[in-house]
Design a protein around this motif. Structure first.
Motif, mmCIF file in Angstrom:
data_model
loop_
_atom_site.group_PDB
_atom_site.id
_atom_site.type_symbol
_atom_site.label_atom_id
_atom_site.label_comp_id
_atom_site.label_asym_id
_atom_site.label_seq_id
_atom_site.Cartn_x
_atom_site.Cartn_y
_atom_site.Cartn_z
ATOM 1 N N ARG A 1 -8.410 -6.249 8.041
ATOM 2 C CA ARG A 1 -9.234 -4.945 8.454
ATOM 3 C C ARG A 1 -8.524 -4.102 9.383
ATOM 4 O O ARG A 1 -8.562 -2.909 9.156
ATOM 5 C CB ARG A 1 -10.445 -5.690 9.583
ATOM 6 C CG ARG A 1 -11.572 -6.330 8.675
ATOM 7 C CD ARG A 1 -12.683 -6.180 9.567
ATOM 8 N NE ARG A 1 -12.635 -7.194 10.733
ATOM 9 C CZ ARG A 1 -12.758 -8.409 10.766
ATOM 10 N NH1 ARG A 1 -13.220 -9.101 9.561
ATOM 11 N NH2 ARG A 1 -12.574 -9.279 11.801
ATOM 12 N N TYR B 1 -5.203 -3.565 8.827
ATOM 13 C CA TYR B 1 -4.581 -2.860 7.923
ATOM 14 C C TYR B 1 -5.257 -1.989 7.095
ATOM 15 O O TYR B 1 -4.634 -1.015 6.760
ATOM 16 C CB TYR B 1 -3.842 -3.912 6.638
ATOM 17 C CG TYR B 1 -2.873 -4.777 7.406
ATOM 18 C CD1 TYR B 1 -1.803 -4.161 8.169
ATOM 19 C CD2 TYR B 1 -2.289 -6.001 6.762
ATOM 20 C CE1 TYR B 1 -0.873 -5.104 8.763
ATOM 21 C CE2 TYR B 1 -1.336 -6.550 7.146
ATOM 22 C CZ TYR B 1 -0.539 -6.226 8.228
ATOM 23 O OH TYR B 1 0.442 -6.885 8.525
ATOM 24 N N ARG B 2 -6.561 -2.192 6.758
ATOM 25 C CA ARG B 2 -7.358 -1.362 6.218
ATOM 26 C C ARG B 2 -7.575 -0.027 6.942
ATOM 27 O O ARG B 2 -7.624 1.195 6.323
ATOM 28 C CB ARG B 2 -8.506 -1.915 5.673
ATOM 29 C CG ARG B 2 -8.784 -2.762 4.806
ATOM 30 C CD ARG B 2 -10.187 -3.196 4.108
ATOM 31 N NE ARG B 2 -9.901 -4.243 3.067
ATOM 32 C CZ ARG B 2 -10.273 -5.644 3.582
ATOM 33 N NH1 ARG B 2 -10.348 -5.921 4.601
ATOM 34 N NH2 ARG B 2 -10.051 -6.295 2.302
ATOM 35 N N GLU B 3 -7.825 0.000 8.248
ATOM 36 C CA GLU B 3 -7.864 0.964 9.096
ATOM 37 C C GLU B 3 -6.584 1.827 9.146
ATOM 38 O O GLU B 3 -6.680 3.138 9.361
ATOM 39 C CB GLU B 3 -8.252 0.576 10.548
ATOM 40 C CG GLU B 3 -9.745 -0.123 10.527
ATOM 41 C CD GLU B 3 -9.954 -0.517 11.827
ATOM 42 O OE1 GLU B 3 -9.112 -0.590 13.004
ATOM 43 O OE2 GLU B 3 -10.843 -1.392 12.019
ATOM 44 N N CYS C 1 -4.047 3.729 4.520
ATOM 45 C CA CYS C 1 -5.033 4.358 3.598
ATOM 46 C C CYS C 1 -4.579 4.314 2.095
ATOM 47 O O CYS C 1 -5.447 4.100 1.201
ATOM 48 C CB CYS C 1 -5.015 5.845 3.861
ATOM 49 S SG CYS C 1 -5.607 6.066 5.462
ATOM 50 N N THR D 1 -4.495 -0.806 -1.485
ATOM 51 C CA THR D 1 -5.942 -0.923 -2.152
ATOM 52 C C THR D 1 -6.461 -2.270 -1.768
ATOM 53 O O THR D 1 -5.781 -3.089 -0.919
ATOM 54 C CB THR D 1 -5.578 -1.154 -3.882
ATOM 55 O OG1 THR D 1 -4.923 -2.209 -3.874
ATOM 56 C CG2 THR D 1 -4.968 0.160 -4.453
ATOM 57 N N ASP D 2 -7.614 -2.596 -1.833
ATOM 58 C CA ASP D 2 -8.409 -3.623 -1.235
ATOM 59 C C ASP D 2 -7.827 -5.029 -1.805
ATOM 60 O O ASP D 2 -7.483 -5.933 -1.269
ATOM 61 C CB ASP D 2 -10.056 -3.619 -1.294
ATOM 62 C CG ASP D 2 -10.687 -2.731 -0.186
ATOM 63 O OD1 ASP D 2 -9.918 -2.548 0.549
ATOM 64 O OD2 ASP D 2 -11.747 -2.525 -0.720
ATOM 65 N N LEU E 1 -4.526 -5.739 -0.228
ATOM 66 C CA LEU E 1 -4.569 -6.295 1.004
ATOM 67 C C LEU E 1 -5.429 -7.657 1.008
ATOM 68 O O LEU E 1 -4.921 -8.657 1.853
ATOM 69 C CB LEU E 1 -5.724 -5.526 2.085
ATOM 70 C CG LEU E 1 -5.001 -4.090 2.372
ATOM 71 C CD1 LEU E 1 -6.142 -3.380 3.068
ATOM 72 C CD2 LEU E 1 -4.103 -4.368 3.269
#
Length: 124
Positions: A93, A95-97, A100, A103-104, A107
């Protein structure tokens, strides 16, 4: 029953291990220990330890149902919040923040083997 009457602590790994083993836990409400234990154990004040420690021990000795309930809650809590998978999910989560352009799918592979991630990037 696991007892941790620390006066200073960061986050006790021995407490987390006891929780994972399904032990009823009595711990002082210091630093991260109180937060990690939550309602899954008995939190006692750091000072004075007595009579809170004696009272908590007597309570668990005399109430086997409470011991079992707290042991079950402790295991459930530590698996949900402190297991490797939950820690990886938290890291993903973050890293997602921060990242940008990742990709999911990429991750998700952080929690898997590195060679699996290389296979994802290789065109078929």
């Amino acid at each position: 029953v696991f007892v941790l009457p620390s006066t200073a602590e960061g986050l006790s790994l021995s407490m987390l291990e006891a929780m994972a083993a399904g032990c009823a836990v009595i711990a002082t409400d210091v630093a991260e220990d109180g937060k990690a234990l939550g309602d899954a154990g008995i939190r006692i004040p750091r000072h004075p330890l007595e009579p809170a420690l004696s009272d908590a021990l007597a309570r668990l000795r005399n109430e086997p149902e409470l011991r079992a309930t707290l042991g079950h809650r402790a295991r459930t809590r530590v698996v949900a919040s402190y297991s490797l998978n939950s820690r990886i999910d938290t890291l993903l989560r973050m890293y997602r923040e921060l990242c940008c352009d990742v990709t999911d799918a990429e991750l998700t592979l952080i929690g898997r083997r590195a060679d699996d991630a290389a296979a994802l990037r290789t065109p078929a």
